[in-house]
Write an enzyme that holds these catalytic residues in place. Sequence first.
Site, PDB file in Angstrom:
ATOM      1  N   GLY A 115       0.809  -1.126  -0.037  1.00  0.00           N
ATOM      2  CA  GLY A 115       0.096   0.041   0.052  1.00  0.00           C
ATOM      3  C   GLY A 115       0.796   1.233   0.226  1.00  0.00           C
ATOM      4  O   GLY A 115       0.444   2.363  -0.227  1.00  0.00           O
ATOM      5  N   GLU A 118       1.616   1.854  -3.599  1.00  0.00           N
ATOM      6  CA  GLU A 118       0.523   2.044  -4.194  1.00  0.00           C
ATOM      7  C   GLU A 118      -0.009   3.510  -3.729  1.00  0.00           C
ATOM      8  O   GLU A 118      -0.389   4.322  -4.726  1.00  0.00           O
ATOM      9  CB  GLU A 118      -0.904   1.117  -3.906  1.00  0.00           C
ATOM     10  CG  GLU A 118      -0.448  -0.426  -4.437  1.00  0.00           C
ATOM     11  CD  GLU A 118      -1.442  -1.292  -3.823  1.00  0.00           C
ATOM     12  OE1 GLU A 118      -1.444  -1.487  -2.370  1.00  0.00           O
ATOM     13  OE2 GLU A 118      -2.376  -1.936  -4.485  1.00  0.00           O
ATOM     14  N   GLU A 138       2.650  -8.257  -1.774  1.00  0.00           N
ATOM     15  CA  GLU A 138       1.466  -8.974  -1.202  1.00  0.00           C
ATOM     16  C   GLU A 138       1.549 -10.466  -1.632  1.00  0.00           C
ATOM     17  O   GLU A 138       0.760 -11.282  -0.793  1.00  0.00           O
ATOM     18  CB  GLU A 138       0.313  -8.245  -2.053  1.00  0.00           C
ATOM     19  CG  GLU A 138      -0.184  -7.070  -1.490  1.00  0.00           C
ATOM     20  CD  GLU A 138       0.809  -5.865  -2.362  1.00  0.00           C
ATOM     21  OE1 GLU A 138       1.504  -5.962  -2.685  1.00  0.00           O
ATOM     22  OE2 GLU A 138       0.251  -4.647  -1.752  1.00  0.00           O
TER      23      GLU A 138
HETATM   24  N1  COA Z   1       1.698  -3.577   8.796  1.00  0.00           N
HETATM   25  C1  COA Z   1       1.827  -3.646  10.147  1.00  0.00           C
HETATM   26  N2  COA Z   1       2.954  -3.610  10.652  1.00  0.00           N
HETATM   27  C2  COA Z   1       4.245  -3.462   9.969  1.00  0.00           C
HETATM   28  C3  COA Z   1       4.100  -3.432   8.581  1.00  0.00           C
HETATM   29  C4  COA Z   1       2.795  -3.445   8.182  1.00  0.00           C
HETATM   30  N3  COA Z   1       2.774  -3.413   6.546  1.00  0.00           N
HETATM   31  N4  COA Z   1       5.384  -3.209   8.143  1.00  0.00           N
HETATM   32  C5  COA Z   1       6.235  -3.138   9.333  1.00  0.00           C
HETATM   33  N5  COA Z   1       5.382  -3.363  10.498  1.00  0.00           N
HETATM   34  C6  COA Z   1       5.808  -3.338  11.753  1.00  0.00           C
HETATM   35  C7  COA Z   1       6.580  -4.610  12.142  1.00  0.00           C
HETATM   36  O1  COA Z   1       5.515  -5.727  12.663  1.00  0.00           O
HETATM   37  C8  COA Z   1       7.361  -4.111  13.383  1.00  0.00           C
HETATM   38  O2  COA Z   1       6.453  -4.126  14.534  1.00  0.00           O
HETATM   39  P1  COA Z   1       6.941  -4.890  15.903  1.00  0.00           P
HETATM   40  O3  COA Z   1       8.127  -4.162  16.586  1.00  0.00           O
HETATM   41  O4  COA Z   1       5.624  -4.559  16.854  1.00  0.00           O
HETATM   42  O5  COA Z   1       7.094  -6.310  15.705  1.00  0.00           O
HETATM   43  C9  COA Z   1       7.565  -2.858  13.040  1.00  0.00           C
HETATM   44  O6  COA Z   1       6.783  -2.186  12.119  1.00  0.00           O
HETATM   45  C10 COA Z   1       8.995  -2.831  12.440  1.00  0.00           C
HETATM   46  O7  COA Z   1       9.353  -3.400  11.464  1.00  0.00           O
HETATM   47  P2  COA Z   1      10.234  -4.701  11.355  1.00  0.00           P
HETATM   48  O8  COA Z   1       9.755  -5.712  10.281  1.00  0.00           O
HETATM   49  O9  COA Z   1      10.789  -5.199  12.845  1.00  0.00           O
HETATM   50  O10 COA Z   1      11.545  -3.903  10.722  1.00  0.00           O
HETATM   51  P3  COA Z   1      12.766  -4.703   9.562  1.00  0.00           P
HETATM   52  O11 COA Z   1      13.570  -3.440   9.575  1.00  0.00           O
HETATM   53  O12 COA Z   1      13.111  -5.881  10.115  1.00  0.00           O
HETATM   54  O13 COA Z   1      12.007  -4.721   8.045  1.00  0.00           O
HETATM   55  C11 COA Z   1      10.433  -4.407   6.555  1.00  0.00           C
HETATM   56  C12 COA Z   1      11.561  -4.029   7.440  1.00  0.00           C
HETATM   57  C13 COA Z   1       9.767  -3.265   5.739  1.00  0.00           C
HETATM   58  C14 COA Z   1      11.034  -5.345   5.252  1.00  0.00           C
HETATM   59  C15 COA Z   1       9.379  -5.327   7.195  1.00  0.00           C
HETATM   60  O14 COA Z   1       8.844  -4.485   8.213  1.00  0.00           O
HETATM   61  C16 COA Z   1       8.371  -5.761   6.163  1.00  0.00           C
HETATM   62  O15 COA Z   1       8.411  -6.833   5.499  1.00  0.00           O
HETATM   63  N6  COA Z   1       7.044  -5.102   6.232  1.00  0.00           N
HETATM   64  C17 COA Z   1       5.887  -5.681   5.736  1.00  0.00           C
HETATM   65  C18 COA Z   1       5.817  -5.253   4.101  1.00  0.00           C
HETATM   66  C19 COA Z   1       4.583  -5.735   3.526  1.00  0.00           C
HETATM   67  O16 COA Z   1       4.320  -6.765   3.311  1.00  0.00           O
HETATM   68  N7  COA Z   1       3.965  -4.780   2.953  1.00  0.00           N
HETATM   69  C20 COA Z   1       2.638  -5.079   2.138  1.00  0.00           C
HETATM   70  C21 COA Z   1       1.435  -5.253   3.102  1.00  0.00           C
HETATM   71  S1  COA Z   1      -0.005  -5.492   2.007  1.00  0.00           S
END
Ligand code: COA
Length: 258
Positions: A115, A118, A138
């Site tokens: 998102g 997007e 996704e």
């Molecule tokens: N929705 C909800 N929470 C999210 C999030 C999302 N899309 N992306 C990150 N967060 C949260 C994590 O759960 C974490 O929370 P916590 O500390 O309570 O566990 C916090 O943000 C930090 O993220 P973290 O994953 O620990 O950081 P990182 O540096 O290791 O990784 C990313 C960064 C962006 C690669 C990883 O957070 C990620 O893959 N996020 C999801 C991306 C995704 O799939 N987006 C599409 C959604 S449809």
Amino acid sequence: MEILDYKFLQLSTEGHIAILTISRPESLNALNKDVIQELTYAMLHLEKDENCRCIILTGSGEKAFVAGADIKEFADFTSEQASQLAKNGHENLFNVIENLTTPVIAAVNGFALGGGLELAMACHMRFASEDAKLGLPEVTLGIIPGYGGTQRLPQLVGKGRAAELIFTARMLDATTAKYWGLVNDVFAKENLLPEVKKIAEKISKNSPLAISKAIACINQSGKEFGFQLEITSFGELFEMKDKKEGVSAFLDKRKPNF
Ligand code: COA
């Protein structure tokens, strides 16, 4: 310009430019219901503000523009709730930004995933910091992009590249994103906002009436009535005040004052 009390947004203004920063650091600025609602409100509010001629949208913190829709929020949704979430996002935010009469620039300052990408794609243009990472992951969650990604990405990069990005869920670095045409340009992290502000300043010196018509026409490109809208809009502008000022200024050899 009025500064409203947002929970997840920071709004600041510099001259004719508004800088809207999404601020939900504990979730890397992920888009939950409240963020979406505040963004909608802010966009519509800024559109009505005649002093605001360009909006810059960015994310707070060092790491992320927006790391996606809030996965924790939709984790247990039914099919109906999920469709409703997507529909609400399309109608109340993503399409609103795309069709806003004020130009919106995404300053992508880190992760723009799902998102988040997007959201950046709904903006009229995108600039990225060197460390930005852009992707639509996704399918790793067993879903597809639901905030317009399957439609806007092919328009920006072509169907083949859109398919590659969506099917592989890979993250593009900023240089590749520029090479693909997904972002207009890439700047060093500390220069991103200053450079984007310079672009916004250039925009804000030009005719707001003409720019709003140009947005509508560009949004119709490739669609059935695109050329017709350009013809009609071109004509309409001839009876609007900015055309009088712009053409008079040229003939008087001075800068226009819109
Ligand atoms: N929705 C909800 N929470 C999210 C999030 C999302 N899309 N992306 C990150 N967060 C949260 C994590 O759960 C974490 O929370 P916590 O500390 O309570 O566990 C916090 O943000 C930090 O993220 P973290 O994953 O620990 O950081 P990182 O540096 O290791 O990784 C990313 C960064 C962006 C690669 C990883 O957070 C990620 O893959 N996020 C999801 C991306 C995704 O799939 N987006 C599409 C959604 S449809």
